[in-house]
Each structure stands twice: as structure tokens, then as C-alpha cells.
Design a protein around this motif. Structure first.
Motif, PDB file in Angstrom:
ATOM      1  N   GLY A  88       0.813  -1.209   0.000  1.00 17.97           N
ATOM      2  CA  GLY A  88       0.000   0.000   0.000  1.00 17.97           C
ATOM      3  C   GLY A  88       0.850   1.263   0.000  1.00 17.97           C
ATOM      4  O   GLY A  88       2.068   1.218  -0.172  1.00 17.97           O
ATOM      5  N   ASP A  89       0.172   2.393   0.246  1.00 15.14           N
ATOM      6  CA  ASP A  89       0.874   3.676   0.224  1.00 15.14           C
ATOM      7  C   ASP A  89       1.237   4.187   1.618  1.00 15.14           C
ATOM      8  O   ASP A  89       1.779   5.285   1.769  1.00 15.14           O
ATOM      9  CB  ASP A  89       0.035   4.733  -0.500  1.00 15.14           C
ATOM     10  CG  ASP A  89      -1.322   4.980   0.172  1.00 15.14           C
ATOM     11  OD1 ASP A  89      -1.560   4.472   1.291  1.00 15.14           O
ATOM     12  OD2 ASP A  89      -2.149   5.684  -0.436  1.00 15.14           O
ATOM     13  N   GLY A  90       0.930   3.380   2.655  1.00 10.70           N
ATOM     14  CA  GLY A  90       1.307   3.751   4.009  1.00 10.70           C
ATOM     15  C   GLY A  90       0.465   4.843   4.643  1.00 10.70           C
ATOM     16  O   GLY A  90       0.830   5.340   5.720  1.00 10.70           O
ATOM     17  N   LYS A  91      -0.653   5.188   4.041  1.00 13.62           N
ATOM     18  CA  LYS A  91      -1.496   6.264   4.573  1.00 13.62           C
ATOM     19  C   LYS A  91      -2.685   5.667   5.324  1.00 13.62           C
ATOM     20  O   LYS A  91      -3.584   5.091   4.704  1.00 13.62           O
ATOM     21  CB  LYS A  91      -1.977   7.167   3.442  1.00 13.62           C
ATOM     22  CG  LYS A  91      -0.845   7.888   2.721  1.00 13.62           C
ATOM     23  CD  LYS A  91      -1.361   8.734   1.568  1.00 13.62           C
ATOM     24  CE  LYS A  91      -0.212   9.436   0.855  1.00 13.62           C
ATOM     25  NZ  LYS A  91      -0.680  10.238  -0.310  1.00 13.62           N
ATOM     26  N   PRO A  92      -2.695   5.774   6.659  1.00 10.05           N
ATOM     27  CA  PRO A  92      -3.788   5.183   7.454  1.00 10.05           C
ATOM     28  C   PRO A  92      -5.142   5.757   7.051  1.00 10.05           C
ATOM     29  O   PRO A  92      -5.278   6.957   6.774  1.00 10.05           O
ATOM     30  CB  PRO A  92      -3.426   5.565   8.891  1.00 10.05           C
ATOM     31  CG  PRO A  92      -1.955   5.824   8.851  1.00 10.05           C
ATOM     32  CD  PRO A  92      -1.685   6.413   7.498  1.00 10.05           C
ATOM     33  N   SER A  93      -6.147   4.893   7.049  1.00 14.59           N
ATOM     34  CA  SER A  93      -7.491   5.318   6.665  1.00 14.59           C
ATOM     35  C   SER A  93      -8.514   4.305   7.164  1.00 14.59           C
ATOM     36  O   SER A  93      -8.164   3.237   7.668  1.00 14.59           O
ATOM     37  CB  SER A  93      -7.596   5.443   5.132  1.00 14.59           C
ATOM     38  OG  SER A  93      -7.333   4.188   4.514  1.00 14.59           O
ATOM     39  N   ALA A 144      -9.172   5.704  18.655  1.00 15.95           N
ATOM     40  CA  ALA A 144      -9.996   5.444  19.836  1.00 15.95           C
ATOM     41  C   ALA A 144      -9.197   4.744  20.935  1.00 15.95           C
ATOM     42  O   ALA A 144      -9.403   5.003  22.127  1.00 15.95           O
ATOM     43  CB  ALA A 144     -11.207   4.598  19.447  1.00 15.95           C
ATOM     44  N   SER A 145      -8.262   3.868  20.551  1.00 13.18           N
ATOM     45  CA  SER A 145      -7.521   3.081  21.539  1.00 13.18           C
ATOM     46  C   SER A 145      -6.270   3.779  22.066  1.00 13.18           C
ATOM     47  O   SER A 145      -5.860   3.547  23.203  1.00 13.18           O
ATOM     48  CB  SER A 145      -7.133   1.728  20.942  1.00 13.18           C
ATOM     49  OG  SER A 145      -8.279   0.935  20.677  1.00 13.18           O
ATOM     50  N   PHE A 146      -5.666   4.647  21.250  1.00 11.45           N
ATOM     51  CA  PHE A 146      -4.392   5.270  21.638  1.00 11.45           C
ATOM     52  C   PHE A 146      -4.481   6.789  21.822  1.00 11.45           C
ATOM     53  O   PHE A 146      -3.511   7.402  22.246  1.00 11.45           O
ATOM     54  CB  PHE A 146      -3.316   4.953  20.599  1.00 11.45           C
ATOM     55  CG  PHE A 146      -2.916   3.503  20.572  1.00 11.45           C
ATOM     56  CD1 PHE A 146      -1.845   3.039  21.317  1.00 11.45           C
ATOM     57  CD2 PHE A 146      -3.631   2.590  19.805  1.00 11.45           C
ATOM     58  CE1 PHE A 146      -1.482   1.701  21.293  1.00 11.45           C
ATOM     59  CE2 PHE A 146      -3.273   1.250  19.777  1.00 11.45           C
ATOM     60  CZ  PHE A 146      -2.197   0.800  20.526  1.00 11.45           C
ATOM     61  N   GLY A 147      -5.611   7.366  21.516  1.00 14.90           N
ATOM     62  CA  GLY A 147      -5.772   8.806  21.674  1.00 14.90           C
ATOM     63  C   GLY A 147      -5.490   9.590  20.414  1.00 14.90           C
ATOM     64  O   GLY A 147      -6.110  10.628  20.167  1.00 14.90           O
ATOM     65  N   SER A 148      -4.568   9.112  19.591  1.00 15.32           N
ATOM     66  CA  SER A 148      -4.258   9.766  18.320  1.00 15.32           C
ATOM     67  C   SER A 148      -3.470   8.802  17.459  1.00 15.32           C
ATOM     68  O   SER A 148      -2.858   7.844  17.961  1.00 15.32           O
ATOM     69  CB  SER A 148      -3.449  11.045  18.532  1.00 15.32           C
ATOM     70  OG  SER A 148      -2.141  10.743  18.994  1.00 15.32           O
ATOM     71  N   LEU A 149      -3.450   9.054  16.157  1.00 12.49           N
ATOM     72  CA  LEU A 149      -2.657   8.250  15.236  1.00 12.49           C
ATOM     73  C   LEU A 149      -1.174   8.362  15.576  1.00 12.49           C
ATOM     74  O   LEU A 149      -0.438   7.364  15.556  1.00 12.49           O
ATOM     75  CB  LEU A 149      -2.909   8.705  13.796  1.00 12.49           C
ATOM     76  CG  LEU A 149      -2.011   8.070  12.726  1.00 12.49           C
ATOM     77  CD1 LEU A 149      -2.262   6.577  12.632  1.00 12.49           C
ATOM     78  CD2 LEU A 149      -2.248   8.750  11.369  1.00 12.49           C
ATOM     79  N   GLU A 150      -0.737   9.575  15.886  1.00 10.39           N
ATOM     80  CA  GLU A 150       0.681   9.816  16.172  1.00 10.39           C
ATOM     81  C   GLU A 150       1.137   9.027  17.397  1.00 10.39           C
ATOM     82  O   GLU A 150       2.242   8.478  17.412  1.00 10.39           O
ATOM     83  CB  GLU A 150       0.927  11.306  16.377  1.00 10.39           C
ATOM     84  CG  GLU A 150       0.734  12.159  15.129  1.00 10.39           C
ATOM     85  CD  GLU A 150      -0.728  12.356  14.743  1.00 10.39           C
ATOM     86  OE1 GLU A 150      -1.001  12.680  13.568  1.00 10.39           O
ATOM     87  OE2 GLU A 150      -1.605  12.165  15.621  1.00 10.39           O
ATOM     88  N   ARG A 151       0.294   8.979  18.416  1.00  9.33           N
ATOM     89  CA  ARG A 151       0.655   8.252  19.641  1.00  9.33           C
ATOM     90  C   ARG A 151       0.727   6.751  19.369  1.00  9.33           C
ATOM     91  O   ARG A 151       1.622   6.061  19.869  1.00  9.33           O
ATOM     92  CB  ARG A 151      -0.365   8.560  20.732  1.00  9.33           C
ATOM     93  CG  ARG A 151       0.056   8.083  22.123  1.00  9.33           C
ATOM     94  CD  ARG A 151      -0.859   8.688  23.186  1.00  9.33           C
ATOM     95  NE  ARG A 151      -0.529   8.227  24.525  1.00  9.33           N
ATOM     96  CZ  ARG A 151       0.461   8.704  25.275  1.00  9.33           C
ATOM     97  NH1 ARG A 151       1.234   9.662  24.782  1.00  9.33           N
ATOM     98  NH2 ARG A 151       0.699   8.231  26.475  1.00  9.33           N
ATOM     99  N   TRP A 152      -0.220   6.245  18.575  1.00  8.13           N
ATOM    100  CA  TRP A 152      -0.164   4.822  18.215  1.00  8.13           C
ATOM    101  C   TRP A 152       1.106   4.512  17.443  1.00  8.13           C
ATOM    102  O   TRP A 152       1.822   3.553  17.759  1.00  8.13           O
ATOM    103  CB  TRP A 152      -1.366   4.418  17.350  1.00  8.13           C
ATOM    104  CG  TRP A 152      -1.082   3.102  16.691  1.00  8.13           C
ATOM    105  CD1 TRP A 152      -1.137   1.874  17.277  1.00  8.13           C
ATOM    106  CD2 TRP A 152      -0.577   2.900  15.366  1.00  8.13           C
ATOM    107  NE1 TRP A 152      -0.710   0.918  16.387  1.00  8.13           N
ATOM    108  CE2 TRP A 152      -0.360   1.515  15.211  1.00  8.13           C
ATOM    109  CE3 TRP A 152      -0.300   3.751  14.295  1.00  8.13           C
ATOM    110  CZ2 TRP A 152       0.121   0.965  14.021  1.00  8.13           C
ATOM    111  CZ3 TRP A 152       0.187   3.208  13.115  1.00  8.13           C
ATOM    112  CH2 TRP A 152       0.391   1.817  12.986  1.00  8.13           C
ATOM    113  N   GLU A 153       1.430   5.332  16.434  1.00  7.08           N
ATOM    114  CA  GLU A 153       2.594   5.064  15.594  1.00  7.08           C
ATOM    115  C   GLU A 153       3.892   5.139  16.395  1.00  7.08           C
ATOM    116  O   GLU A 153       4.797   4.327  16.189  1.00  7.08           O
ATOM    117  CB  GLU A 153       2.648   6.052  14.426  1.00  7.08           C
ATOM    118  CG  GLU A 153       3.768   5.746  13.450  1.00  7.08           C
ATOM    119  CD  GLU A 153       3.692   6.595  12.190  1.00  7.08           C
ATOM    120  OE1 GLU A 153       4.718   6.681  11.490  1.00  7.08           O
ATOM    121  OE2 GLU A 153       2.618   7.169  11.911  1.00  7.08           O
TER     122      GLU A 153
END
Length: 244
Positions: free
Chosen positions: A128-133, A142-151
Motif C-alpha cells: 500500500g501507500d502507508g497512509k492510514p485510513s 480510539a484506543s491510543f488517543g491519536s494516530l501519532e501516539r499509536w505510531e
């Protein structure tokens, strides 16, 4: 003139012998009777799944690395699992076999199964292109508070395994309903009721050919090639399974 009883007996015997010979010739023509089919748990007929993408078109990952990983490591795990399953079937028939000997092979079954399943998830979530969606993006928020925190946590967990072996698995815990990044030291480590969503192989064979010991660069490159549609498909399946 009627045949005597002894003549009739002889003719009957000859006819029967001829029929038996004909039946024997027919059996030989058909080949030997096939062995009874093993039940699924002992069948050992797993086949490698083809790569779902063109291995020459993953930015930052060489075709040589990807093909070697698929053919040797994943393909080897499939062959090993088949051998283990068939060997378990044979050993089960030996009533004198010590249980601890059988147990050693059962451990191999667990390890080889984990390797096959995790490798299949790993390859399927590339291309894929690596862009979360989609559903996966909403779930990690919902589980980590933000995409950045999960990553940040996913990458840190991966880098903790650098130079050794193991897996990082973003999974939906079907018991709690939460998504977590799970650390796995080998193929047999997995969270109970954890449904894999995104799988990253941190064994050195997955990156050494291209990156040497620079595992962090491999992790960054992996993230750029994630197929998030597949991650979302798994997330939707897992959410439905938990509600069922």
C-alpha cells in the motif's frame, strides 16, 4: 450327454479362477488402493500463499529481499508445519511413545503454525501507500488517543526487538475490545484472543539484506508500504467477531 459332477466342478473352478484373474488385472490397471485420507489436523497439506503484490514495486524494499523472505523463511515454515503434522499422526499410533517426546513435537506445531500465520498476515498487509485510513484509523485513534501516539508506540516496540527476533502485532483484543501493540519474542507469543490487524516481522531475515543492522530504517520503510485497506478489513472482521 450331461457332464459328470467332477467335470462340472472343474469347469466352475476354472471359470472362477478366470474371473479372479481378470479382476486382478483390472485392479493392477487402476493402481494401488490409495491410503486413507488423514483428518485435517494431521493432513500436512498447507501450501504457500502467493505474494499479493509485485515484489519489485515496494519502495525501499528490494525484490531480492522480499522474494528471499517469502521463499526461504515463509516457504520453509509451511514445509516444516506439513512435516510436523504428518509426523504427529504417525507418532500418535505408537502407544509406547513417551508423552514428553510427543510434547516436543507439539511445541514445534505451535511455533510453525505461528510462523505461517504471522508471515501470511505480514505479506498481506504490504503493498500500500502507508497512509492510514478507514476503520483501522478510527480504531487506533480510539484506543491510543491519536494516530501519532499509536505510531510512536508501534515503532518503539519494533525497535526494542532490533538485532534479535520477534514480531510486533497491532491486534484487537476480542476479550476487552481494545486495540494494543503487542510485543512477541517469537512465533509462539500472542495475546490470548488477540486478532492480528497489522503485523511487522522483526526477525533479521526480514531486513538485513537491505538494511544491515539499521533496523529502525527498515521499520520506517515498512510503515511507508502498509496496505491500510487490508488492516481495515481485518479490523472490521474482528469487530464483527467480537459482537457475534
Amino acid at each position: 450327454m450331461e457332464s459328470s459332477p467332477s467335470r462340472r466342478t472343474l469347469l466352475t473352478a476354472l471359470a472362477a479362477g478366470g474371473a479372479a484373474a481378470a479382476l486382478g488385472r483390472e485392479t493392477l490397471a487402476q493402481g494401488p488402493t490409495p491410503a486413507p485420507l488423514r483428518p485435517p489436523a494431521f493432513r500436512g497439506q498447507h501450501a504457500p500463499k502467493p505474494l499479493p503484490f509485485d515484489p519489485a514495486k515496494l519502495p525501499g524494499l528490494s525484490e531480492k529481499l522480499v522474494r528471499s523472505h517469502w521463499e526461504n523463511n515463509y516457504g520453509g515454515a509451511v514445509k516444516a508445519l506439513n512435516a510436523v503434522e504428518q509426523r504427529l499422526d504417525a507418532l500418535l499410533a505408537d502407544p509406547e511413545l513417551p508423552a514428553f517426546v510427543y510434547g516436543d513435537l507439539k511445541r514445534e506445531e505451535l511455533v510453525r503454525t505461528g510462523s505461517v500465520v504471522l508471515h501470511e498476515h505480514y505479506f498481506a498487509n504490504l503493498g500500500g501507500d502507508g497512509k492510514p485510513s478507514g476503520t483501522a484509523l478510527e480504531l487506533v485513534k480510539a484506543s491510543f488517543g491519536s494516530l501519532e501516539r499509536w505510531e510512536a508506540e508501534f515503532k518503539r516496540t519494533a525497535n526494542a526487538l532490533a538485532g534479535g527476533s520477534g514480531w510486533v502485532v497491532l491486534a484487537l483484543n476480542l476479550h476487552s475490545g481494545e486495540a494494543h501493540n503487542y510485543w512477541a519474542a517469537d512465533h509462539a507469543h500472542a495475546a490470548v484472543l488477540g486478532a492480528p490487524l497489522l503485523v511487522l516481522d522483526m526477525y533479521e531475515h526480514s531486513y538485513q539484506m537491505d538494511f544491515g543492522a539499521a533496523a529502525a530504517r527498515y521499520v520506517d520503510t515498512f510503515m511507508q508500504n502498509v496496505l491500510w485497506d487490508e488492516v481495515s478489513r481485518r479490523a472490521e472482521w474482528a469487530q464483527k467477531a467480537r459482537r457475534a
